[in-house]
Design an enzyme around this catalytic site. Structure first.
Site, short mmCIF file in Angstrom:
data_model
loop_
_atom_site.label_atom_id
_atom_site.label_comp_id
_atom_site.label_asym_id
_atom_site.label_seq_id
_atom_site.Cartn_x
_atom_site.Cartn_y
_atom_site.Cartn_z
N CYS A 11 0.86 -1.17 0.00
CA CYS A 11 0.00 0.00 0.00
C CYS A 11 0.90 1.23 0.00
CB CYS A 11 -0.86 0.04 1.26
SG CYS A 11 -1.97 -1.36 1.41
N ARG A 38 2.42 1.18 -5.69
CA ARG A 38 2.45 0.27 -4.54
C ARG A 38 1.13 -0.47 -4.35
NH1 ARG A 38 6.75 1.40 -1.32
NH2 ARG A 38 5.82 0.19 0.35
N TRP A 87 -3.79 -2.03 -1.64
CA TRP A 87 -3.71 -3.30 -2.35
C TRP A 87 -4.37 -4.34 -1.45
CZ3 TRP A 87 -2.74 -4.32 -7.16
CH2 TRP A 87 -2.49 -5.63 -7.54
N ASN A 113 0.27 0.18 6.08
CA ASN A 113 0.85 -0.69 5.07
C ASN A 113 1.56 -1.81 5.82
OD1 ASN A 113 2.19 -1.82 2.85
ND2 ASN A 113 3.91 -0.40 3.06
N GLY A 114 1.15 -3.06 5.56
CA GLY A 114 1.78 -4.18 6.26
C GLY A 114 0.73 -5.20 6.63
N GLU A 496 13.91 -13.86 -18.50
CA GLU A 496 13.49 -12.50 -18.16
C GLU A 496 12.59 -11.93 -19.26
OE1 GLU A 496 13.13 -10.69 -15.79
OE2 GLU A 496 12.98 -8.68 -16.59
N LYS A 500 8.66 -10.74 -18.63
CA LYS A 500 8.13 -9.41 -19.00
C LYS A 500 6.85 -9.55 -19.80
CE LYS A 500 9.69 -7.22 -16.88
NZ LYS A 500 10.78 -7.49 -15.99
N GLU A 503 3.96 -10.74 -17.61
CA GLU A 503 3.40 -9.82 -16.62
C GLU A 503 2.73 -8.60 -17.24
OE1 GLU A 503 6.00 -8.02 -13.65
OE2 GLU A 503 7.67 -8.13 -15.03
N HIS A 519 13.03 -32.02 -24.71
CA HIS A 519 12.59 -33.08 -23.81
C HIS A 519 11.14 -32.85 -23.38
CE1 HIS A 519 16.69 -34.67 -23.48
NE2 HIS A 519 17.04 -33.40 -23.58
N LYS A 622 4.46 -3.50 -7.36
CA LYS A 622 5.90 -3.34 -7.54
C LYS A 622 6.70 -4.15 -6.52
CE LYS A 622 9.55 -1.30 -9.32
NZ LYS A 622 9.99 -1.87 -10.62
#
Ligand code: M6R
Length: 627
Positions: A11, A38, A87, A113-114, A496, A500, A503, A519, A622
């Site tokens: 958050c 966030r 969030w 936040n937490g 990577e 990308k 997401e 395989h 993030k």
């Protein structure tokens, strides 16, 4: 009872208190807009005036809610406001679950936040005492706890300390009281909180510095168990475990500009941050050599070496570990941080070195892995941290820290930080080579020049060569899934690149070893099935040619990422993405850095093509601060 959650919790929190005639509603709104990365499923603002608290909050994105509720609209006589962008974890994103939360008397407002692990137990007790809860959140126990102590005759500050000491878990909490219009209280444990100050006028608190950077560059970083009492233009600190002792803290000056944290004319942060890669790499080249040498020496004398991280940082670690191993002559075990404890258990031995890589320095799985390792082996283990955030939690657990110089990264998709993480590990690798004398000075210099040229190569690519990316994206559109394949060090690039695309463009793709793909995965290939091969001219090239032919023979549509002078794989490919760099061994180690921008751009344009916002991917935030 301990409440365990399997959800994410991120958050953004913001607070302002002033003695000036300034529009605090508007400032608070802009503050949470800059923290939207966030979390962005609901938001709210509380302001104090007329001895009351006035709240506007709802579920939805900040702009939508603002259009409906005019979040900025509070009278100038209001001198104090708190704002929150959420969030969802405990309870769905609804109006009642949005922050701020109040006590029964509606005088105490809290944003958080937490995670409060013992909130069910606390809620049960408070309900028995007659407190009425409106939401499903853990946060709501905090205003009720404070209310409990105030009812017992304890003053506001002491009541907050008592309440916070009852809470088990992680929190950045900011609190105000309708009858105390001259103060905001902020407390931190494991969730970031910074305090910004305009001496004598206005004081801010926030989860991150960009939230107040347009107004002040002077800030304090709150540490675990520290409380800040914010007054207009001043702040007092104390430690909640020892509240009677005054606490002096260092005032920091932020050198980077707000432009760095805003979009600067680009449509999205993701695009801006891809275009900032040359600058980020140039800055990272300036990491003091003494730091790199310290890391090199520690790694050289280590018995066992582990590298651990999550997501993009993990793939940067895979690429970096390849380069370090090449010159170190010792194996480095790469373990995803979420599996670190389970995988190592009793096998983690004294005198091991753990390299932790994290953009934010706050990823909870990494913090837990580090805490576990420290606790298990007390001081007989060395933690080396590579992070982009000064003062982040990870740096406090680490013996040595290198800060990558990417600047603030706002886009949820990590882009420029990936390049700087790989570059940092490569620079350490060169110091190891020098230290061990496995290369002569001329060779070290050749490798160094190759690393130094990464910003120029990327700049050249971004300026002159990106035109076919949109075209490739348009032609990929009909295929819902495909592969990114590679060998050797480029497997990290494939993974990577694949992450990308997953997401931001919500396409299922697999980044995989080209050899291993035979395989099993090869059975998916049919006429027109796209396969992106990452093909720098390194020692794996000839074998990769064989893999390209195998997939082509089965109807695969071959798109390859190659250097400018490439011929063989180019001739086998339907399309190529060409990276302007020389074809020799010194440049091959830099391909994880120079090949990735093209794949990031491909994901960016694929997201736009699918009408998705690349800066706010579905279900993602993030920084993942709970497991
Ligand atoms: O802040 P960190 O580097 O520790 O974050 C790790 C991952 O959560 C992060 O890289 C994530 O995978 C990104 N969304 C990737 O773009």
């Amino acid at each position: 009872m301990i409440y365990q959650t399997g959800y994410l919790r991120m958050c953004g929190i913001f607070g302002i208190i002033t003695n000036q005639d300034i529009p605090i509603g508007q400032i608070a709104l802009e503050g949470i807009k800059r923290l939207e990365y966030r979390g962005y499923d609901s938001c709210g603002i509380v302001a104090q005036y007329d001895s009351q608290l006035f709240i506007k909050k709802d579920a939805g994105k900040i702009d939508e809610i603002n259009e409906r509720l005019k979040l900025f609209d509070f009278p100038l006589e209001s001198k104090l406001a708190l704002a929150h962008t959420r969030w969802a974890t405990h309870g769905p994103p609804t109006k009642v679950n949005s922050h701020p939360h109040l006590d029964c008397s509606r005088k105490i407002a809290v944003i958080h936040n937490g995670i409060l692990e013992n909130f069910l137990e606390l809620k049960e007790q408070l309900e028995l005492e007659g407190h009425k809860f409106l939401s499903d959140t853990d946060t709501e126990v905090i205003p009720h706890l404070i209310e409990r102590y105030i009812r017992q005759g304890i003053d506001f500050t002491q009541a907050v300390i008592k309440a916070i000491n009852k809470c088990v878990g992680a929190y950045g909490v900011v609190i105000c009281h309708a009858d105390h219009p001259d103060m905001i209280i902020a407390v931190r444990k494991e969730s970031p909180l910074v305090i910004g100050i305009e001496e004598g006028k206005t004081t801010y608190c926030a989860s991150d510095i960009p939230a107040f950077l347009p107004y002040t560059r002077m800030c304090y970083i709150l540490e675990d168990n520290e409380m800040a009492i914010l007054k207009a233009g001043s702040v007092k600190f104390l430690n909640i475990t020892n509240p009677d002792e005054p606490l002096e803290k260092e005032l920091n000056k932020i050198e980077w500009s707000i432009d760095a944290a805003e979009k600067g004319g680009y449509k999205h942060f993701m695009l801006k941050e891809i275009y900032e890669e040359p600058l980020a790499l140039r800055q990272t080249m300036k990491i003091p050599r003494s730091k790199l040498q310290t890391f090199a020496k520690i790694l050289w004398s280590a018995k066992n070496i582990y590298i651990t991280a999550a997501g993009t940082s993990f793939y940067a670690s895979l690429a970096g570990k390849h380069i370090v191993t090449k010159f170190l002559g010792k194996y480095i075990h790469a373990i995803e941080c979420s599996e670190f404890q389970i995988e190592l258990g009793d096998a983690l031995q004294e005198d091991s070195v753990i390299i932790c890589v994290s953009q934010s320095g706050e990823t909870i799985d990494l913090i837990e892995a580090v805490r576990w390792a420290k606790e298990k082996l007390k001081k007989k283990i060395t933690l080396l941290c590579i992070t982009n955030v000064v003062g982040s939690s990870l740096t406090r657990y680490s013996d040595e820290t290198i800060v990558t110089q990417a600047g603030p990264e706002i886009g949820v998709a990590a882009t420029k930080t990936y390049c700087t993480q790989v570059l940092t590990l490569a620079l350490i690798a060169l110091e190891i080579a020098r230290y061990r004398k496995v290369l002569n000075e001329q060779e070290i210099n050749n490798y160094y020049e190759a690393l130094k040229s990464t910003p120029d190569i990327i700049e050249d690519y971004l300026k002159n060569k990106v035109s076919n990316i949109k075209d490739i994206v348009n032609n990929l559109d009909k295929s819902s899934n495909f592969f990114y394949l590679a060998r050797g060090i480029s497997i990290a690039t494939a993974k990577e690149g694949g992450l990308k695309l997953k997401e931001v463009a919500c396409r299922f793709i697999e980044g995989y070893s080209a050899a291993h793909a035979k395989h099993g995965p090869i059975s998916l290939v049919r006429e027109g099935f796209p396969i992106i091969f990452i093909a720098p001219p390194d020692e794996t090239y000839q074998r990769l040619v064989g893999n390209v032919m195998e997939f082509k023979a089965r109807g695969g549509k071959i798109i390859s990422v190659v250097v400018d002078s490439d011929k063989i794989i180019t001739n086998l490919s339907d399309r190529t993405i060409r990276i302007p760099q020389p074809a020799n061994k010194y440049y091959n180690i830099i391909s994880p850095i120079t090949f990735i921008p093209a794949l990031q751009l491909l994901s960016y344009y694929a997201a736009l093509k699918n009408n998705l916002d690349p800066d706010q991917p579905r279900n993602l935030a993030k920084t993942v601060t709970v497991h």
